[in-house]
Scaffold this motif. Sequence first.
Motif, PDB file in Angstrom:
ATOM      1  N   PRO A 190      -8.654   4.479   9.712  1.00  0.00           N
ATOM      2  CA  PRO A 190      -9.110   4.748   8.338  1.00  0.00           C
ATOM      3  C   PRO A 190      -9.187   6.225   7.986  1.00  0.00           C
ATOM      4  O   PRO A 190      -9.052   6.590   6.822  1.00  0.00           O
ATOM      5  CB  PRO A 190     -10.497   4.083   8.312  1.00  0.00           C
ATOM      6  N   ASP A 191      -9.370   7.116   8.996  1.00  0.00           N
ATOM      7  CA  ASP A 191      -9.452   8.549   8.693  1.00  0.00           C
ATOM      8  C   ASP A 191      -8.081   9.229   8.755  1.00  0.00           C
ATOM      9  O   ASP A 191      -7.983  10.445   8.856  1.00  0.00           O
ATOM     10  CB  ASP A 191     -10.415   9.249   9.655  1.00  0.00           C
ATOM     11  N   SER A 192      -7.004   8.432   8.687  1.00  0.00           N
ATOM     12  CA  SER A 192      -5.606   8.908   8.624  1.00  0.00           C
ATOM     13  C   SER A 192      -5.094   9.489   9.936  1.00  0.00           C
ATOM     14  O   SER A 192      -4.017  10.069   9.958  1.00  0.00           O
ATOM     15  CB  SER A 192      -5.423   9.960   7.512  1.00  0.00           C
ATOM     16  N   ARG A 193      -5.832   9.347  11.037  1.00  0.00           N
ATOM     17  CA  ARG A 193      -5.323   9.829  12.317  1.00  0.00           C
ATOM     18  C   ARG A 193      -4.313   8.819  12.863  1.00  0.00           C
ATOM     19  O   ARG A 193      -4.491   7.602  12.738  1.00  0.00           O
ATOM     20  CB  ARG A 193      -6.447  10.046  13.322  1.00  0.00           C
ATOM     21  N   LEU A 214      -4.145  20.915  -0.617  1.00  0.00           N
ATOM     22  CA  LEU A 214      -4.234  19.525  -1.057  1.00  0.00           C
ATOM     23  C   LEU A 214      -5.682  19.061  -0.971  1.00  0.00           C
ATOM     24  O   LEU A 214      -6.452  19.563  -0.149  1.00  0.00           O
ATOM     25  CB  LEU A 214      -3.363  18.627  -0.161  1.00  0.00           C
ATOM     26  N   PRO A 215      -6.054  18.111  -1.800  1.00  0.00           N
ATOM     27  CA  PRO A 215      -7.427  17.588  -1.719  1.00  0.00           C
ATOM     28  C   PRO A 215      -7.663  16.886  -0.390  1.00  0.00           C
ATOM     29  O   PRO A 215      -6.722  16.452   0.274  1.00  0.00           O
ATOM     30  CB  PRO A 215      -7.496  16.606  -2.894  1.00  0.00           C
ATOM     31  N   ALA A 216      -8.927  16.805   0.010  1.00  0.00           N
ATOM     32  CA  ALA A 216      -9.266  16.117   1.254  1.00  0.00           C
ATOM     33  C   ALA A 216      -8.801  14.672   1.176  1.00  0.00           C
ATOM     34  O   ALA A 216      -8.958  14.013   0.150  1.00  0.00           O
ATOM     35  CB  ALA A 216     -10.767  16.181   1.504  1.00  0.00           C
ATOM     36  N   PRO A 217      -8.200  14.153   2.248  1.00  0.00           N
ATOM     37  CA  PRO A 217      -7.690  12.769   2.198  1.00  0.00           C
ATOM     38  C   PRO A 217      -8.834  11.763   2.157  1.00  0.00           C
ATOM     39  O   PRO A 217      -9.848  11.908   2.840  1.00  0.00           O
ATOM     40  CB  PRO A 217      -6.894  12.642   3.498  1.00  0.00           C
ATOM     41  N   GLU A 218      -8.665  10.730   1.335  1.00  0.00           N
ATOM     42  CA  GLU A 218      -9.621   9.635   1.313  1.00  0.00           C
ATOM     43  C   GLU A 218      -9.347   8.703   2.491  1.00  0.00           C
ATOM     44  O   GLU A 218      -8.259   8.687   3.052  1.00  0.00           O
ATOM     45  CB  GLU A 218      -9.499   8.857   0.001  1.00  0.00           C
ATOM     46  N   GLN A 219     -10.362   7.922   2.861  1.00  0.00           N
ATOM     47  CA  GLN A 219     -10.157   6.965   3.932  1.00  0.00           C
ATOM     48  C   GLN A 219      -9.162   5.893   3.507  1.00  0.00           C
ATOM     49  O   GLN A 219      -9.100   5.506   2.339  1.00  0.00           O
ATOM     50  CB  GLN A 219     -11.483   6.303   4.315  1.00  0.00           C
ATOM     51  N   ILE A 220      -8.364   5.440   4.484  1.00  0.00           N
ATOM     52  CA  ILE A 220      -7.400   4.381   4.204  1.00  0.00           C
ATOM     53  C   ILE A 220      -8.136   3.059   4.178  1.00  0.00           C
ATOM     54  O   ILE A 220      -8.827   2.691   5.136  1.00  0.00           O
ATOM     55  CB  ILE A 220      -6.291   4.361   5.270  1.00  0.00           C
ATOM     56  N   ARG A 257       0.837  -1.190   0.000  1.00  0.00           N
ATOM     57  CA  ARG A 257       0.000   0.000   0.000  1.00  0.00           C
ATOM     58  C   ARG A 257       0.882   1.253   0.000  1.00  0.00           C
ATOM     59  O   ARG A 257       1.944   1.286   0.604  1.00  0.00           O
ATOM     60  CB  ARG A 257      -0.907   0.020   1.235  1.00  0.00           C
ATOM     61  N   ARG A 258       0.399   2.294  -0.635  1.00  0.00           N
ATOM     62  CA  ARG A 258       1.031   3.612  -0.594  1.00  0.00           C
ATOM     63  C   ARG A 258      -0.055   4.627  -0.251  1.00  0.00           C
ATOM     64  O   ARG A 258      -1.208   4.473  -0.674  1.00  0.00           O
ATOM     65  CB  ARG A 258       1.672   3.965  -1.940  1.00  0.00           C
ATOM     66  N   LEU A 259       0.304   5.648   0.503  1.00  0.00           N
ATOM     67  CA  LEU A 259      -0.662   6.669   0.882  1.00  0.00           C
ATOM     68  C   LEU A 259      -0.494   7.902   0.005  1.00  0.00           C
ATOM     69  O   LEU A 259       0.595   8.179  -0.515  1.00  0.00           O
ATOM     70  CB  LEU A 259      -0.488   7.044   2.352  1.00  0.00           C
ATOM     71  N   SER A 260      -1.569   8.656  -0.123  1.00  0.00           N
ATOM     72  CA  SER A 260      -1.509   9.907  -0.880  1.00  0.00           C
ATOM     73  C   SER A 260      -0.830  10.971  -0.046  1.00  0.00           C
ATOM     74  O   SER A 260      -0.644  10.833   1.172  1.00  0.00           O
ATOM     75  CB  SER A 260      -2.928  10.366  -1.239  1.00  0.00           C
TER      76      SER A 260
END
Length: 646
Positions: free
Chosen positions: A168-171, A288-294, A128-131
């Motif tokens: 999932p919300d990148s926290r 930056l665009p709003a982050p999508e859920q992981i 996996r890679r994150l935005s």
Amino acid sequence: MIERDELTGAVVAARYRLERLIRGGADSTSVFAATDLRSNHSVIVRLVTVESIVAEGETSDAERGSLDPNQAVEAFQRHLLSVAGISHPVLVPPLDWGDTALRGERFVFIVTERIEDVSLRELLDRGRRLSASQTLVIGLDLCRALHHLHQLGITHGDVRPANVFVSPDSRARLAGIGIKRGISGTASMSIEQARYAAPEFSIEASATPESDIYALALTLLETITGDVPFAADSLAVTLANRAGKLLPVSADIGPIAVPIEKAGRPEPSDRSTAIDFGRALAQLAGKLPAPEQIASLTTESFRDTITRQLDAVVAEPAPRSAEPAVSVGVVKPADVAVIAPPAERRRYRWLWSGLAAVAVTVGGVLVWQTLNVESFEVPALSGVAEGEARNTVSQLGWNIVISVERSDDVALGEVIRTVPPTGAMLQEGDDLTLVVSEGPTLAVVPDVNGLSRDDAVAALESQGLVVAEVIRDDDAVPAGRVVSWIVTEQPNLLAGSEVLKGTRVEITVSGGPVLRNVPNLIGRSEADAQAQLVAVQLVGQRNDDVFSVDIEVGLVATQTPAVSGQLARNGVVAYSLSKGPETVELPSIVGLTLADAQKKLVEAGLSVGVTTGRTSSRVRSVTQDGTTLKAGDLVRKGTAVNLVFP
């Protein structure tokens, strides 16, 4: 030494049952998923061999080499106690700790909360890679946590993907606090930990806030790209690869590249602090665009990921039209001409004619394309975020080149200008350079040592720096001039270093020479008095000896200034030695009346003591302390003599 797997099922401190070994710890540390038998809650238990905290220097420098195992355990637990009270929503502090013996080997154990979120290590290991947006949110949380630790004087020492857990919300949550007691020896690092080691570990083995920030930069970069720059199969090679080298952070990852690059600079003093790193990331949040859920990992196991079989699809061969069979005769020698039948020769002539026509057509198209390359006008991109600018010109066929420079007018990560400039015509395939802001211009810290206070303040404020002032007496620097200066947030910076405008610089201004308290010399020998003055950098000056009733001959009887006085360095203290009490000759008063005798005694500095006999007659003799005196005898001045009358 026992195998780690053998400990599964053991119960630690009659409370924590070890359920499953979690791979990836250091050689001296075993990490287990465990169950708290009292609460039935899931926890994490880390076991560290007591031998390792003695041998590998996990204790402080002062204790290293002199501790027995009991002292090492006590020192380690004292450290855990110091971090147990830390409260921060991102940090995962220790819940319990102690020492225990398992399978004949002694360990210290640390119990922490079992986090249900997935670790960055698990995400990365599964491809996996994150935005950039997801990474930015994680980075902000980690910067806040590290700033909190560093403000308390605590270094994490083990920032890496395995200790970062994300929802999932990148926290993010940061585990591992207190597990490493501020790494004091690189020998205790695992290969995994070495991948995130700052280059200064090659010369300074203690973890610092700056090494925490370097590890964080590598962690965030890996979440986006999947790679850890300069990582090798050993710590020594990794550190050698990183020495003096900037992180190769590609601008392709967007504006987040700028703060990551600064946090990962090879010199610790050039790196951002945790709060500066966090502020730089926060400035990018709106761009930056709003982050999508992981996406969750629970739907697919790692084994499924790497062993999934794909159904093979075999293409059917295209049908071919039937052709007449061609008989092949015996191969002729090379120097023998073979004459083809007329029908076959006609067929080859048509083939060559067709190929020639195709070649002419293709050549014409290539020439037409060469002569008809489209040109487009360079749009206005100044003030546009780098990523948005790239998207704007992505369909125009230009090669995008990124150049960075600092600007006080253009925000971090936005385009300052383009080369060629706005409105110019640029052909497909040509280079378009986007000059992107690296943030505000930096102030150059001037050397203000020796300058007057006003000149120093003016020089610093002209660079946009904030000045704080401290007054301190100094023997070498005249009053009103700068003795020293320091950048409060980065004390190791030298003159000529670049810092952000608004950085606080504290100057120390001389208040003049340091005043020394004059020591008490009364009653001391001259040699002792001189030694007392030299000790406080004062100078003694001997004046004429004086009479003293109270001080013995040869000792200091008087001094100026007095004991309560103060003098600058090399100030003079005058003193006089005692000659003892002053004496006078007894005047001739035998045969005189009382009145005449008293007059002569007063003139000589003496007085009348006790009189005996008829005072109306004349003096018959003079005594003092039972001794009869005669005219000319020496008598201590100011004393009384007794007069004897008939």
